[in-house]
Design an enzyme around this catalytic site. Structure first.
Site, short mmCIF file in Angstrom:
data_model
loop_
_atom_site.label_atom_id
_atom_site.label_comp_id
_atom_site.label_asym_id
_atom_site.label_seq_id
_atom_site.Cartn_x
_atom_site.Cartn_y
_atom_site.Cartn_z
N GLU A 114 0.77 -1.23 0.08
CA GLU A 114 -0.12 0.03 0.10
C GLU A 114 1.04 1.30 0.17
O GLU A 114 0.49 2.28 -0.61
CB GLU A 114 -0.96 -0.19 1.21
N HIS A 165 -10.31 1.02 0.40
CA HIS A 165 -10.91 0.45 1.35
C HIS A 165 -12.46 0.14 1.16
O HIS A 165 -12.99 -0.48 1.94
CB HIS A 165 -10.45 0.83 2.74
#
Length: 332
Positions: free
Chosen positions: A184, A218
């Site tokens: 990420e 997310h």
């Protein structure tokens, strides 16, 4: 950079330009690439099942290993995309290319220790709460303060070692503390921020706007909670909403650190710590507001030390010839 501006945030100047004044990457291309990376990082997780039509994993371990593979593959794709947009011919060797993404060998201990210390200040209430809880658990007739203090320290070390050993054999821990932080941060900080810098976006815009893509990445957790795990719509929405807000704030902080330090490892280590600690403890009815006092004190110290502890001079040999502190403006 002028000496009187070294301690200010806008190290990335108003725009990152070549010597001729030409922007290295168009804003449209940079934003489009960031959108592609954000969507691709999520969608590739479903690629084996919906595109390759592979059978569903038979265990949580095989499921997560498949996702690890997808995340690592797309991280490599993101590196290639950003390098192509910035111009592969600009990189003389592998070291120069890695430096673009903040992967460096110099000033490593500073890039780990100082950001970790800053982040620990945000968890002062959590550490105080955990310490008081251990004191309560171990207060079993130990009359000596020194003896009790030693017992608390030994117990804390033992719990840490036990947790570390269990994590080494836990695939979920590998996701939370290794794969997710590395991939990420590489994609959302290491690949995206250089593109935005080199397309002329201002530093504050990058810090506050780029984490939107990180937060939205997310959103797919809502689908998993609602459809796969059977959560009610309201509960799934509340959980994901809280997660989006938390990841947005973390994205601001991680982007700030990456821009100030030029080190990807800084963003990675604070990501690991935040995954380990979760949300900071703001209040505990069991300890009469002591964790709240610890949190407030830690928060004040955090903001007081935020700029001094992230001063680019601590993480770079010199920034006089570079307006962004990371060398992005010198690719010409």
């Amino acid at each position: 950079m002028a000496n009187n501006a070294m301690n200010e945030l806008p190290l990335a100047a108003a725009s990152v330009e070549m010597a001729s004044g030409e922007i290295l990457v168009s804003r449209f291309a940079a934003v489009a690439a960031c959108v592609f990376m954000a969507l691709g990082y999520v969608l590739i997780l479903y690629f084996p099942s919906f595109v390759l039509r592979l059978p569903s994993p038979t265990s949580l371990e095989s499921f997560l290993i498949r996702r690890f593979t997808c995340a690592l593959v797309f991280s490599f794709i993101s590196v290639l995309v950003s390098a192509a947009l910035l111009g592969l011919e600009r990189f003389g060797d592998l070291s120069s290319l890695l430096n673009v993404y903040g992967i460096r060998k110099d000033h490593t201990w500073q890039a780990v220790v100082f950001p970790l210390f800053l982040t620990c200040l945000l968890y002062a209430g959590s550490f105080m709460s955990k310490s008081l809880l251990m004191l309560r658990e171990l207060r079993d007739g130990e009359s000596s303060c020194c003896g009790l203090g030693l017992k608390v320290c030994l117990h804390a070390v033992q719990r840490f070692l036990n947790h570390a050993f269990s994590c080494a054999h836990n695939v979920v821990a590998w996701r939370n503390y290794v794969v997710a932080p590395f991939t990420e941060e590489l994609v959302f900080r290491g690949c995206m921020i250089p593109l935005l810098l080199c397309s002329g976006f201002q530093t504050y815009s990058i810090i506050f706007l780029s984490p939107i893509s990180f937060s939205l990445a997310h959103v797919h957790h809502f689908m998993e909670l609602y459809y796969q795990q059977g959560y009610s719509f309201l509960k799934a929405f509340s959980i994901v909403g809280l997660q989006l807000g938390y990841t947005m704030v973390f994205g601001w902080y991680a982007s700030f650190l990456f821009l100030r330090t030029g080190q990807l490892v800084s963003a990675i280590v604070v990501h690991v710590l935040c995954n380990l600690m979760g949300l900071p403890v703001l209040f505990s009815s069991s300890f009469k507001g002591l964790p709240t006092f610890g949190f407030i004190l830690g928060l004040v110290c955090f903001f007081f030390l935020l700029f001094p502890a992230s001063n680019p001079l601590l993480y770079n040999k010199g920034i006089d010839s570079c307006c962004c502190g990371q060398g992005y403006c010198n690719w010409h």
